[in-house]
Design an enzyme around this catalytic site. Structure first.
Site, PDB file in Angstrom:
ATOM      1  N   HIS A  82       1.205  -1.007   0.028  1.00  0.00           N
ATOM      2  CA  HIS A  82      -0.231  -0.047   0.100  1.00  0.00           C
ATOM      3  C   HIS A  82       1.070   1.495   0.500  1.00  0.00           C
ATOM      4  O   HIS A  82       0.426   2.531  -0.023  1.00  0.00           O
ATOM      5  CB  HIS A  82      -1.280  -0.126   1.495  1.00  0.00           C
ATOM      6  CG  HIS A  82      -1.615  -1.510   1.272  1.00  0.00           C
ATOM      7  ND1 HIS A  82      -2.748  -1.808   0.303  1.00  0.00           N
ATOM      8  CD2 HIS A  82      -1.907  -2.182   1.873  1.00  0.00           C
ATOM      9  CE1 HIS A  82      -3.135  -2.648   0.975  1.00  0.00           C
ATOM     10  NE2 HIS A  82      -3.014  -3.363   2.199  1.00  0.00           N
ATOM     11  N   HIS A 136      -6.685  -4.456  -1.396  1.00  0.00           N
ATOM     12  CA  HIS A 136      -6.323  -5.602  -1.844  1.00  0.00           C
ATOM     13  C   HIS A 136      -6.428  -7.089  -2.219  1.00  0.00           C
ATOM     14  O   HIS A 136      -6.018  -7.816  -3.101  1.00  0.00           O
ATOM     15  CB  HIS A 136      -6.489  -6.161  -0.219  1.00  0.00           C
ATOM     16  CG  HIS A 136      -5.809  -6.032   0.874  1.00  0.00           C
ATOM     17  ND1 HIS A 136      -6.744  -5.190   2.067  1.00  0.00           N
ATOM     18  CD2 HIS A 136      -5.201  -6.013   1.589  1.00  0.00           C
ATOM     19  CE1 HIS A 136      -6.381  -4.431   3.011  1.00  0.00           C
ATOM     20  NE2 HIS A 136      -5.053  -4.949   3.059  1.00  0.00           N
TER      21      HIS A 136
END
Lengths: 351, 351
Positions: B73, B239
């Protein structure tokens, strides 16, 4: 209108979907969004199109700094407009030079009487249009100096064997040139001094890039070139064109030295020398990947005893959504180090 | 070893090439590179793995601030370690929670006696491991408060009809929570006050995201899902999982309102209200595209009379190399505005 745009923007088989309306409007709409998001730093002059510091002229007279070129390389150049860096950026259409009239208008807009330095990446169209713009501005009484940025070793005439070609292209070293010139201008250097410093940075910088995947133009449905399953494109520029050759895909510990070692050699860097290291994402390269690439570059320099005195790690000079990275080394001395460290406040670079 | 890595890292048919050596080492090697590039701001504790402010403890006692979660991320969370934001970030493997022992070690490392606030994105693994870590640290005498960030409207139980599920996921609002808590801690607020402010930001924030293309994990050769030619994935998380549904691809002027209007409704924003607007790239979205998306978001808000008081435009909370963007709105009051504006100096955010 919306229906028409949907058809135009819609992907075909294997295509990449993009956020856009009419592809012809992508640059103008993006500039409007950019100026909205950064209204504390810049304002966008719609026609002729350029981005200028929001506080331009508020701090008295200083050398004006202008750069520009085709769009698609963001955050370059608009992201570097602000205190300590550019006074104006002049964006063309995607991968297309801005017009001479755009550049001339921006040049005249940032001239407070102290003269203007134009920072020009070495591409035929940019060189031509900035030259005409400089002549227009000079005819109106402005003192204009130019700095040509030509750091891309992949197109070095000594390597390509083409002494009559356009020479090395300008790529990520332009960020260092803009930063150093911006700091010098902010500190009160005159137009000749600012340009001389910019030329010193440009001549002290070399870059090489590798693409793992080609980019796609807005509204077009295919990448600009195809790569085989086990290939990378070596020596690419920032316009989605092919590089100087295909090489085998390899682990980062092998690929990054292929980019870095020739830069060390070309600059003649030796044990004890200090360098600014720029590891630059070309558009779609994830920060994890860039950090990993940076590790490989600096481990190699460590092994050679070359000091990574400063570094810049991120996507600063892109080729739309190309996957890959460029490595730039700039030989640093105390003057350049001090100007690199000077405060800067722009959308893409602040310290 | 290099040969073996080349085979592992090499792409198969249609695959994406990445900069890596052994895929198992990608997070550690990237952390090493990140810490090398930002040695003025952070240092990396290799085992247990966490990134901590380089100047930690140099400025006396203050509330410690820790966040973390799976890697992939970036720049979240490591890019937000520094003055005015996090004291430590705890990275797990790609899309995998850090262990409780990692989080506990970081929590204890940043405790100067004033207590620690843990900022936790709402995912089952993160919630569990941060809770165990808090208990470990509390057993050692630390005062620990937690702030749960759960801004993703796509997984709101009221919309999904699943009141027993894990609730809204935590996505890009975590940047605002970290910024506001960091400013409060720097200004000397106590651990209860810092946590209360964080909870106020979290409860005032909603996000929605759309993917135009799925990401690929390091070392894997295929995107995590496929999209039809004229589809986008609506309501994705960070995700690489599928979103809440497929929707037709459409021009930006139609897609972005689909993300923004539900946020306005969920937060009950009305004419005259002020918002922080985050338009966040999910990994591979070019700045041109994000600026264009930002234009559409803020035009919609302008039309509703909602003030874009502050904004953040860029790729801050990514899902590897996913193409797409998220929109986050945070209702602002004078306190939050002041804390948002306070100075910050991290790798990814500086002003």
């Amino acid at each position: 209108m919306a229906q028409e745009a949907a058809v135009t923007a819609g992907p075909r088989s294997g295509a990449r979907r993009q956020f856009l309306n009419d592809p012809d409007d992508v640059v103008a709409e993006a500039l409007e969004g950019f100026a909205r998001a950064h209204s504390d730093l810049v304002r966008w002059n719609r026609d002729p199109s350029y981005v200028i510091r929001a506080d331009h002229g508020a701090h008295g007279s200083k050398v004006g700094l202008v750069s520009g070129g085709g769009s698609g390389h963001e955050p370059l150049h608009t992201g570097f407009v602000g205190r300590g860096m550019l006074d104006a950026a002049v964006p063309g259409q995607v991968f297309t030079s801005p017009t001479a009239l755009q550049v001339a208008a921006a040049t005249q807009a940032v001239d407070t009487g102290a003269g203007v330095v134009q920072i020009v990446k070495n591409y035929t169209g940019d060189v031509l249009n900035f030259r005409i713009a400089a002549e227009i501005a000079q005819d109106e009484g402005a003192r204009v100096q130019q700095v040509l940025v030509d750091d891309d070793l992949a197109t070095d005439p000594q390597l390509t064997g083409n002494p009559d070609g356009p020479g090395r292209r300008g790529t990520a070293a332009v960020v260092a040139v803009e930063k150093v010139c911006g700091a010098a201008a902010e500190a009160g250097a005159d137009v000749v001094e600012v340009a001389a410093l910019g030329r010193r940075v440009a001549s002290s910088a070399r870059s090489l890039a590798v693409a793992l995947e080609a980019p796609a133009h807005p509204g077009r449905d295919r990448p600009s070139f195809d790569l085989g399953e086990h290939e990378v494109e070596f020596g690419v520029g920032i316009h989605g064109e092919r590089g100087v050759g295909r090489r085998p895909f390899a682990p980062a510990a092998e690929l990054l030295p292929q980019l870095t070692a020739p830069l060390v050699e070309s600059l003649g860097l030796r044990r004890g020398d200090a360098a600014l290291v720029i590891v630059n994402g070309l558009g779609s390269t994830h920060p994890l990947q860039l950090s990993l690439a940076y590790r490989e570059v600096t481990r190699l320099l460590d092994g050679l005893g070359i000091t990574t005195a400063r570094s810049l790690l991120g996507s600063y000079v892109t080729a739309l959504d190309m996957t890959g990275c460029s490595v730039t080394l700039v030989r640093l001395d105390d003057d350049l180090l001090r100007l690199w460290d000077a405060p800067v406040r722009t959308a893409a670079l602040t310290w």
